[in-house]
Design a protein around this motif. Structure first.
Motif, mmCIF file in Angstrom:
data_model
loop_
_atom_site.group_PDB
_atom_site.id
_atom_site.type_symbol
_atom_site.label_atom_id
_atom_site.label_comp_id
_atom_site.label_asym_id
_atom_site.label_seq_id
_atom_site.Cartn_x
_atom_site.Cartn_y
_atom_site.Cartn_z
ATOM 1 N N PRO A 7 13.623 -1.083 -5.319
ATOM 2 C CA PRO A 7 13.183 -2.183 -6.190
ATOM 3 C C PRO A 7 12.770 -1.652 -7.558
ATOM 4 O O PRO A 7 12.205 -0.570 -7.671
ATOM 5 C CB PRO A 7 11.994 -2.782 -5.441
ATOM 6 C CG PRO A 7 11.563 -1.745 -4.480
ATOM 7 C CD PRO A 7 12.744 -0.877 -4.189
ATOM 8 N N THR A 8 13.085 -2.423 -8.567
ATOM 9 C CA THR A 8 12.698 -2.021 -9.915
ATOM 10 C C THR A 8 11.208 -2.247 -10.113
ATOM 11 O O THR A 8 10.564 -2.965 -9.335
ATOM 12 C CB THR A 8 13.477 -2.824 -10.963
ATOM 13 O OG1 THR A 8 13.124 -4.208 -10.829
ATOM 14 C CG2 THR A 8 14.973 -2.651 -10.798
ATOM 15 N N LEU A 9 10.685 -1.641 -11.154
ATOM 16 C CA LEU A 9 9.268 -1.803 -11.462
ATOM 17 C C LEU A 9 8.955 -3.265 -11.763
ATOM 18 O O LEU A 9 7.894 -3.769 -11.385
ATOM 19 C CB LEU A 9 8.892 -0.908 -12.642
ATOM 20 C CG LEU A 9 7.430 -0.608 -12.859
ATOM 21 C CD1 LEU A 9 6.802 0.001 -11.617
ATOM 22 C CD2 LEU A 9 7.254 0.322 -14.033
ATOM 23 N N LEU A 10 9.887 -3.944 -12.382
ATOM 24 C CA LEU A 10 9.707 -5.365 -12.684
ATOM 25 C C LEU A 10 9.594 -6.184 -11.397
ATOM 26 O O LEU A 10 8.754 -7.081 -11.295
ATOM 27 C CB LEU A 10 10.858 -5.876 -13.547
ATOM 28 C CG LEU A 10 10.755 -7.313 -14.031
ATOM 29 C CD1 LEU A 10 9.519 -7.497 -14.892
ATOM 30 C CD2 LEU A 10 12.003 -7.690 -14.807
ATOM 31 N N GLU A 11 10.430 -5.870 -10.399
ATOM 32 C CA GLU A 11 10.348 -6.571 -9.107
ATOM 33 C C GLU A 11 8.998 -6.336 -8.446
ATOM 34 O O GLU A 11 8.409 -7.257 -7.877
ATOM 35 C CB GLU A 11 11.448 -6.097 -8.171
ATOM 36 C CG GLU A 11 12.833 -6.562 -8.519
ATOM 37 C CD GLU A 11 13.848 -5.989 -7.543
ATOM 38 O OE1 GLU A 11 13.590 -6.020 -6.325
ATOM 39 O OE2 GLU A 11 14.879 -5.501 -8.013
ATOM 40 N N LEU A 12 8.513 -5.095 -8.499
ATOM 41 C CA LEU A 12 7.221 -4.795 -7.893
ATOM 42 C C LEU A 12 6.103 -5.569 -8.577
ATOM 43 O O LEU A 12 5.216 -6.101 -7.916
ATOM 44 C CB LEU A 12 6.933 -3.292 -7.963
ATOM 45 C CG LEU A 12 7.811 -2.395 -7.107
ATOM 46 C CD1 LEU A 12 7.491 -0.941 -7.387
ATOM 47 C CD2 LEU A 12 7.657 -2.712 -5.641
ATOM 48 N N PHE A 13 6.142 -5.652 -9.913
ATOM 49 C CA PHE A 13 5.117 -6.400 -10.637
ATOM 50 C C PHE A 13 5.228 -7.893 -10.362
ATOM 51 O O PHE A 13 4.229 -8.596 -10.339
ATOM 52 C CB PHE A 13 5.203 -6.135 -12.146
ATOM 53 C CG PHE A 13 4.391 -4.954 -12.579
ATOM 54 C CD1 PHE A 13 3.038 -5.088 -12.812
ATOM 55 C CD2 PHE A 13 4.972 -3.714 -12.740
ATOM 56 C CE1 PHE A 13 2.273 -4.006 -13.202
ATOM 57 C CE2 PHE A 13 4.221 -2.630 -13.134
ATOM 58 C CZ PHE A 13 2.872 -2.771 -13.363
ATOM 59 N N ARG A 14 6.439 -8.380 -10.145
ATOM 60 C CA ARG A 14 6.611 -9.805 -9.859
ATOM 61 C C ARG A 14 6.086 -10.152 -8.476
ATOM 62 O O ARG A 14 5.470 -11.199 -8.271
ATOM 63 C CB ARG A 14 8.100 -10.168 -9.962
ATOM 64 C CG ARG A 14 8.332 -11.644 -10.086
ATOM 65 C CD ARG A 14 9.792 -11.983 -10.313
ATOM 66 N NE ARG A 14 10.398 -11.089 -11.300
ATOM 67 C CZ ARG A 14 11.633 -10.625 -11.230
ATOM 68 N NH1 ARG A 14 12.414 -10.955 -10.239
ATOM 69 N NH2 ARG A 14 12.116 -9.820 -12.157
ATOM 70 N N GLU A 15 6.334 -9.295 -7.494
ATOM 71 C CA GLU A 15 5.921 -9.572 -6.112
ATOM 72 C C GLU A 15 4.428 -9.339 -5.898
ATOM 73 O O GLU A 15 3.761 -10.141 -5.263
ATOM 74 C CB GLU A 15 6.718 -8.694 -5.141
ATOM 75 C CG GLU A 15 8.202 -8.994 -5.105
ATOM 76 C CD GLU A 15 8.502 -10.321 -4.465
ATOM 77 O OE1 GLU A 15 7.805 -10.693 -3.493
ATOM 78 O OE2 GLU A 15 9.435 -10.993 -4.929
ATOM 79 N N THR A 16 3.925 -8.218 -6.355
ATOM 80 C CA THR A 16 2.511 -7.871 -6.161
ATOM 81 C C THR A 16 1.938 -7.339 -7.477
ATOM 82 O O THR A 16 1.829 -6.122 -7.675
ATOM 83 C CB THR A 16 2.344 -6.812 -5.059
ATOM 84 O OG1 THR A 16 3.190 -5.693 -5.379
ATOM 85 C CG2 THR A 16 2.712 -7.344 -3.700
ATOM 86 N N PRO A 17 1.565 -8.238 -8.385
ATOM 87 C CA PRO A 17 1.136 -7.783 -9.714
ATOM 88 C C PRO A 17 -0.157 -6.963 -9.713
ATOM 89 O O PRO A 17 -0.266 -5.969 -10.431
ATOM 90 C CB PRO A 17 0.976 -9.083 -10.498
ATOM 91 C CG PRO A 17 0.871 -10.155 -9.484
ATOM 92 C CD PRO A 17 1.584 -9.681 -8.266
ATOM 93 N N ALA A 18 -1.127 -7.358 -8.931
ATOM 94 C CA ALA A 18 -2.415 -6.648 -8.952
ATOM 95 C C ALA A 18 -2.270 -5.230 -8.407
ATOM 96 O O ALA A 18 -2.732 -4.254 -9.026
ATOM 97 C CB ALA A 18 -3.451 -7.415 -8.148
ATOM 98 N N LYS A 19 -1.619 -5.085 -7.271
ATOM 99 C CA LYS A 19 -1.451 -3.768 -6.663
ATOM 100 C C LYS A 19 -0.591 -2.871 -7.546
ATOM 101 O O LYS A 19 -0.893 -1.688 -7.723
ATOM 102 C CB LYS A 19 -0.823 -3.906 -5.278
ATOM 103 C CG LYS A 19 -0.742 -2.615 -4.512
ATOM 104 C CD LYS A 19 -0.245 -2.850 -3.101
ATOM 105 C CE LYS A 19 -0.259 -1.573 -2.290
ATOM 106 N NZ LYS A 19 0.216 -1.787 -0.921
ATOM 107 N N SER A 20 0.450 -3.439 -8.117
ATOM 108 C CA SER A 20 1.325 -2.654 -8.988
ATOM 109 C C SER A 20 0.575 -2.178 -10.224
ATOM 110 O O SER A 20 0.732 -1.031 -10.653
ATOM 111 C CB SER A 20 2.544 -3.484 -9.405
ATOM 112 O OG SER A 20 3.305 -3.833 -8.281
#
Length: 89
Positions: A7-20
């Motif tokens: 997963p791209t960094l953008l996907e990670l921020f979209r799915e779990t913004p606080a944890k990312s």
């Protein structure tokens, strides 16, 4: 054939913004803050740079681990859907 989709960094921020944000932006902000603090207070650059390198390394490892968790969760969700579809047929 299965392909490995990281997963791209953008996907990670979209799915779990606080944890990312905590795992990527937090350590990088600490590294920059420590470099600035060391410069302003006359601390040895070796100590400040060492801490910054450690924080950047932590951010990289933690983000890769977070991406692996995300990939695993997607894989398990796909598997559960496929097994659920087979049971209904």
């Amino acid at each position: 054939m299965a392909t490995r989709q990281t997963p791209t960094l953008l996907e990670l921020f979209r799915e779990t913004p606080a944890k990312s944000a905590l795992l990527t932006v937090g350590p990088l902000a600490l590294a920059v803050g420590q470099l600035l603090n060391g410069y302003l207070n006359g601390v040895s650059p070796l100590i400040a740079v060492g801490f910054a390198v450690a924080m950047i390394g932590f951010a990289v490892v933690a983000t890769r681990h977070h991406a692996a968790e995300h990939r695993l969760a997607r894989l398990e969700a796909t598997l559960e859907r496929e097994v659920g579809l087979e049971e209904t047929v």
